[in-house]
Design a protein around this motif. Sequence first.
Motif, PDB file in Angstrom:
ATOM      1  N   GLU A   1      24.729  -3.628 -92.083  1.00 48.26           N
ATOM      2  CA  GLU A   1      25.686  -4.735 -91.977  1.00 48.26           C
ATOM      3  C   GLU A   1      26.776  -4.339 -90.996  1.00 48.26           C
ATOM      4  N   VAL A   2      26.979  -5.163 -89.973  1.00 49.24           N
ATOM      5  CA  VAL A   2      27.967  -4.895 -88.933  1.00 49.24           C
ATOM      6  C   VAL A   2      28.978  -6.024 -88.932  1.00 49.24           C
ATOM      7  N   ARG A   3      30.254  -5.666 -88.978  1.00 45.80           N
ATOM      8  CA  ARG A   3      31.332  -6.661 -88.924  1.00 45.80           C
ATOM      9  C   ARG A   3      32.208  -6.353 -87.724  1.00 45.80           C
ATOM     10  N   GLY A   4      32.521  -7.386 -86.957  1.00 46.41           N
ATOM     11  CA  GLY A   4      33.358  -7.186 -85.787  1.00 46.41           C
ATOM     12  C   GLY A   4      33.875  -8.500 -85.239  1.00 46.41           C
ATOM     13  N   THR A   5      34.662  -8.392 -84.176  1.00 46.85           N
ATOM     14  CA  THR A   5      35.249  -9.587 -83.571  1.00 46.85           C
ATOM     15  C   THR A   5      34.233 -10.367 -82.765  1.00 46.85           C
ATOM     16  N   ALA A   6      33.336  -9.667 -82.124  1.00 41.84           N
ATOM     17  CA  ALA A   6      32.295 -10.265 -81.286  1.00 41.84           C
ATOM     18  C   ALA A   6      31.336  -9.148 -80.919  1.00 41.84           C
TER      19      ALA A   6
ATOM     20  N   VAL B   1      29.563 -16.478 -89.463  1.00 44.05           N
ATOM     21  CA  VAL B   1      30.435 -16.523 -88.304  1.00 44.05           C
ATOM     22  C   VAL B   1      31.754 -17.119 -88.762  1.00 44.05           C
ATOM     23  N   GLU B   2      32.843 -16.471 -88.387  1.00 41.33           N
ATOM     24  CA  GLU B   2      34.167 -16.988 -88.706  1.00 41.33           C
ATOM     25  C   GLU B   2      34.851 -17.337 -87.394  1.00 41.33           C
ATOM     26  N   LEU B   3      35.237 -18.586 -87.232  1.00 44.38           N
ATOM     27  CA  LEU B   3      35.868 -19.016 -86.003  1.00 44.38           C
ATOM     28  C   LEU B   3      37.376 -19.061 -86.165  1.00 44.38           C
ATOM     29  N   GLY B   4      38.063 -18.886 -85.062  1.00 44.59           N
ATOM     30  CA  GLY B   4      39.523 -18.934 -85.074  1.00 44.59           C
ATOM     31  C   GLY B   4      40.105 -17.539 -85.106  1.00 44.59           C
ATOM     32  N   ARG B   5      41.350 -17.488 -84.877  1.00 42.61           N
ATOM     33  CA  ARG B   5      42.048 -16.204 -84.857  1.00 42.61           C
ATOM     34  C   ARG B   5      42.554 -15.919 -86.268  1.00 42.61           C
ATOM     35  N   THR B   6      41.899 -14.989 -86.917  1.00 37.63           N
ATOM     36  CA  THR B   6      42.276 -14.636 -88.284  1.00 37.63           C
ATOM     37  C   THR B   6      42.441 -13.127 -88.364  1.00 37.63           C
ATOM     38  N   SER B   7      42.920 -12.682 -89.469  1.00 42.29           N
ATOM     39  CA  SER B   7      43.035 -11.253 -89.702  1.00 42.29           C
ATOM     40  C   SER B   7      41.654 -10.681 -89.965  1.00 42.29           C
ATOM     41  N   PRO B   8      41.497  -9.347 -89.904  1.00 43.03           N
ATOM     42  CA  PRO B   8      40.191  -8.746 -90.136  1.00 43.03           C
ATOM     43  C   PRO B   8      39.613  -9.162 -91.489  1.00 43.03           C
ATOM     44  N   PRO B   9      38.280  -9.258 -91.563  1.00 46.39           N
ATOM     45  CA  PRO B   9      37.657  -9.651 -92.833  1.00 46.39           C
ATOM     46  C   PRO B   9      37.877  -8.576 -93.886  1.00 46.39           C
ATOM     47  N   PRO B  10      37.871  -8.954 -95.144  1.00 43.28           N
ATOM     48  CA  PRO B  10      38.048  -7.957 -96.205  1.00 43.28           C
ATOM     49  C   PRO B  10      36.838  -7.040 -96.270  1.00 43.28           C
ATOM     50  N   THR B  11      37.074  -5.814 -96.693  1.00 38.99           N
ATOM     51  CA  THR B  11      35.950  -4.900 -96.917  1.00 38.99           C
ATOM     52  C   THR B  11      35.552  -4.991 -98.371  1.00 38.99           C
ATOM     53  N   PHE B  12      34.272  -4.886 -98.599  1.00 36.19           N
ATOM     54  CA  PHE B  12      33.749  -5.021 -99.950  1.00 36.19           C
ATOM     55  C   PHE B  12      33.298  -3.705-100.497  1.00 36.19           C
TER      56      PHE B  12
ATOM     57  N   TYR C   1      34.812  -3.636 -87.212  1.00 35.72           N
ATOM     58  CA  TYR C   1      35.547  -3.367 -88.442  1.00 35.72           C
ATOM     59  C   TYR C   1      34.758  -2.437 -89.350  1.00 35.72           C
ATOM     60  N   SER C   2      33.450  -2.606 -89.380  1.00 34.99           N
ATOM     61  CA  SER C   2      32.645  -1.749 -90.243  1.00 34.99           C
ATOM     62  C   SER C   2      31.172  -1.806 -89.858  1.00 34.99           C
ATOM     63  N   ILE C   3      30.492  -0.723 -90.147  1.00 31.42           N
ATOM     64  CA  ILE C   3      29.035  -0.642 -90.059  1.00 31.42           C
ATOM     65  C   ILE C   3      28.613   0.022 -91.360  1.00 31.42           C
ATOM     66  N   GLU C   4      27.824  -0.682 -92.140  1.00 34.12           N
ATOM     67  CA  GLU C   4      27.413  -0.151 -93.444  1.00 34.12           C
ATOM     68  C   GLU C   4      25.903  -0.146 -93.585  1.00 34.12           C
ATOM     69  N   LEU C   5      25.393   0.903 -94.199  1.00 35.67           N
ATOM     70  CA  LEU C   5      23.983   0.961 -94.580  1.00 35.67           C
ATOM     71  C   LEU C   5      23.904   0.559 -96.039  1.00 35.67           C
ATOM     72  N   LEU C   6      23.110  -0.442 -96.324  1.00 34.01           N
ATOM     73  CA  LEU C   6      23.016  -0.982 -97.673  1.00 34.01           C
ATOM     74  C   LEU C   6      21.591  -0.805 -98.185  1.00 34.01           C
ATOM     75  N   GLU C   7      21.403   0.105 -99.124  1.00 35.72           N
ATOM     76  CA  GLU C   7      20.066   0.380 -99.650  1.00 35.72           C
ATOM     77  C   GLU C   7      19.584  -0.698-100.609  1.00 35.72           C
ATOM     78  N   GLN C   8      20.459  -1.231-101.412  1.00 36.67           N
ATOM     79  CA  GLN C   8      20.048  -2.170-102.454  1.00 36.67           C
ATOM     80  C   GLN C   8      20.010  -3.617-101.987  1.00 36.67           C
ATOM     81  N   TYR C   9      20.482  -3.900-100.814  1.00 36.90           N
ATOM     82  CA  TYR C   9      20.608  -5.265-100.317  1.00 36.90           C
ATOM     83  C   TYR C   9      19.256  -5.961-100.156  1.00 36.90           C
ATOM     84  N   THR C  10      18.234  -5.228 -99.753  1.00 33.60           N
ATOM     85  CA  THR C  10      16.955  -5.836 -99.420  1.00 33.60           C
ATOM     86  C   THR C  10      16.069  -6.094-100.624  1.00 33.60           C
ATOM     87  N   GLY C  11      16.289  -5.395-101.731  1.00 36.50           N
ATOM     88  CA  GLY C  11      15.411  -5.517-102.888  1.00 36.50           C
ATOM     89  C   GLY C  11      14.165  -4.657-102.775  1.00 36.50           C
TER      90      GLY C  11
END
Length: 100
Positions: A31-36, A89-100, A13-23
């Motif tokens: 950050e990688v989001r996907g089905t598996a 981890v999100e289990l079950g068949r759901t719609s794609p996660p929201p993007t932030f 669903y997404s691959i994001e580079l987050l500069e401020q996340y680490t402090g």
Amino acid sequence: ADDARENSVRTLYSIELLEQYTGDPTLLAIEVRGTAFMKNMVRILAGTLIDVGRGRRLADDVPRMLGTDAARIAAGQTAPAHGLTLVSVELGRTSPPPTF
């Protein structure tokens, strides 16, 4: 290549580079989001993005590395496992996660 699962199709669903996340301004978070994920898949994605950042690969080449005809040899090295964190981890068949 050494993952024996019969079905290797994965949806990202997404691959994001987050500069401020680490402090720490010298570090990036990926950050990688996907089905598996396949074995080492996220680490290979990270290694490929590091190569792009270092100028060893072109950013425009990355989408071809993710397609159905992609070959492992075309991607970057497998990044080391340290620093890899499973956030949720999100289990079950759901719609794609929201993007932030």
